[in-house]
Motif scaffolding. Sequence first.
Motif, PDB file in Angstrom:
ATOM      1  N   TYR A 367       9.336  14.260  46.467  1.00  0.00           N
ATOM      2  CA  TYR A 367      10.030  13.166  46.058  1.00  0.00           C
ATOM      3  C   TYR A 367      11.438  13.212  45.985  1.00  0.00           C
ATOM      4  N   LYS A 417      -0.226  13.447  41.321  1.00  0.00           N
ATOM      5  CA  LYS A 417       0.011  11.805  42.148  1.00  0.00           C
ATOM      6  C   LYS A 417       0.976  12.019  43.286  1.00  0.00           C
ATOM      7  N   ASN A 421       0.076  10.730  47.032  1.00  0.00           N
ATOM      8  CA  ASN A 421       0.901   9.511  47.564  1.00  0.00           C
ATOM      9  C   ASN A 421       2.014   9.939  48.157  1.00  0.00           C
ATOM     10  N   ARG A 422       2.447   9.998  49.510  1.00  0.00           N
ATOM     11  CA  ARG A 422       3.540  10.568  49.966  1.00  0.00           C
ATOM     12  C   ARG A 422       4.447   9.332  50.227  1.00  0.00           C
ATOM     13  N   VAL A 429       8.872   7.944  53.171  1.00  0.00           N
ATOM     14  CA  VAL A 429       7.506   8.410  53.493  1.00  0.00           C
ATOM     15  C   VAL A 429       7.730   9.603  55.004  1.00  0.00           C
ATOM     16  N   PRO A 432       2.571  11.336  56.384  1.00  0.00           N
ATOM     17  CA  PRO A 432       1.813  10.876  55.644  1.00  0.00           C
ATOM     18  C   PRO A 432       0.492  11.572  55.557  1.00  0.00           C
ATOM     19  N   ALA A 435      -0.874  14.277  53.005  1.00  0.00           N
ATOM     20  CA  ALA A 435      -1.589  13.886  51.524  1.00  0.00           C
ATOM     21  C   ALA A 435      -2.859  14.614  51.394  1.00  0.00           C
TER      22      ALA A 435
END
Length: 495
Positions: A367, A417, A421-422, A429, A432, A435
């Motif tokens: 993130y 989390k 959730n990418r 993103v 994906p 994940a």
Amino acid sequence: MLPRFLHITIRHGLVSEIRETKNSSVIEVNGNKSVYPNFKIMSSFVDSHCHFHGLGLVLQGLTLNNCQSAEECAYKAYNSPSFRGDWIFGLGWNKSGWKNNQFPHKSILDSVIPDVPVFLKNVDAHAAWLNSKALNLLNITANSLSPEGGEILKDSEGEPTGILLDRAMWDAEAQIPQFTYEQFANQIERSQSELAKVGITEVHDMDLETEFIPMMQKLEDSNKLYIKSRAYYRVNSLNFIDDFIQTNNNRFFKIAGIKLFMDGALGSYGAALDSKYLNSDSSGLIFHTSDYYHEVISEAVKHKLNIATHAIGDRAVGMILEIYKNYAKDNPDLHFRIEHLQLLKETDLHKWIELNIIPSVQPLHYYSDLDSVFFDRIAPKSIDYAYPWKTMLDKKLRLISGSDFPIDKHNPQFGIKAYLNRLTPKSRVLNPSEAISFSEALASYTESPRALFNIHPLSIGSPADFIVINEASSDKDNFFEIIATYSNGTKIFHT
């Protein structure tokens, strides 16, 4: 290890009996029972990459994470100083979040704090910002040469700007006063208290400074520890083995191995890439020669020390894999880790599998990287295997997880989390399909890191380390509420 209703009997800190129940959990310690109606039990968390005392340091010291400019940092350091000896010491500044996202200059600190030496680490702890007083005391001048694996930034006139990167920062920090035992003990106690609240009962303390080894042993001897610490201590020189002490008989503090650095971080252009950064002529830093790493690792394995190596750039990852080839197969009783796993070349994947290398991941970095520097710095051809979590699990590698606290948030549920959730907070993103599932993410914080040391959680004879949870109480960040945390059968937190 998913949550279950359990009856657990504990003797001498170990699980002596465990069985399934229907709709409540029971903890029996030396004949005394605690009943938790409608609450389930699961293994407590392990943070597999963190800086143990750093959390307490951030909570008690000078932190600059929320400052919006270099000037704000300088005034906060002046108005709310925290000290190491007679030096103002702080951490957390992040130029990526400033309107002027350039490295700050010593003159800004000089204008506010001219007469006291100042040493401020940035958010990823790979750069430091010093004022002129500090540079003078360290004898860093226009004639000073950058060390291998680091850089002393200089302006167009050849004068130091006050920014030290990687090895240059570490060399400087080694010369400033260290925290006292009382300061360090307070930081550890604050860290333990906060970790117990989020269900962590064990940490892998990365890059433990050698000066802190006797302090940790003193805390162990004084029965001041209740969070287990497996330390990978800092290699300062080829004489690193002189700092090793035997901790096998300790209950909470154990030296597990050594920590090495191949390169720096993306935020300070230090991660060693196969190609240049998009907005720089640099391709990052490799800290030492291959001969150096061979000499250190060969000595470490003689003493049965596990190896953890920081390698973020794809070039750095490839280089350490080549070095590990000489040791991993011949030492199956040891584990060889690569810390961070942010960039990976497909051509290197088979080496991970053949050597059974441990991918040590901090999922929240996905993130923070994507929402700050990643897309501005990394060429598209390098991102097909960026943050390859699912790939590693599909190849039957043992994924272990941490937070790198205090650099990122220490609550494991935030990391879980991120695994699921990418999509970042800024709606970015990347890959994906990488994940992973809730059970896979949970295992990376519970079973997998303990398996490195042949511990099977919530089984007969294992340490009684677990949490009591309320699955009915959840919010956007937490999958469940932690009602109580037990470490070696002792309740160290409860609501």
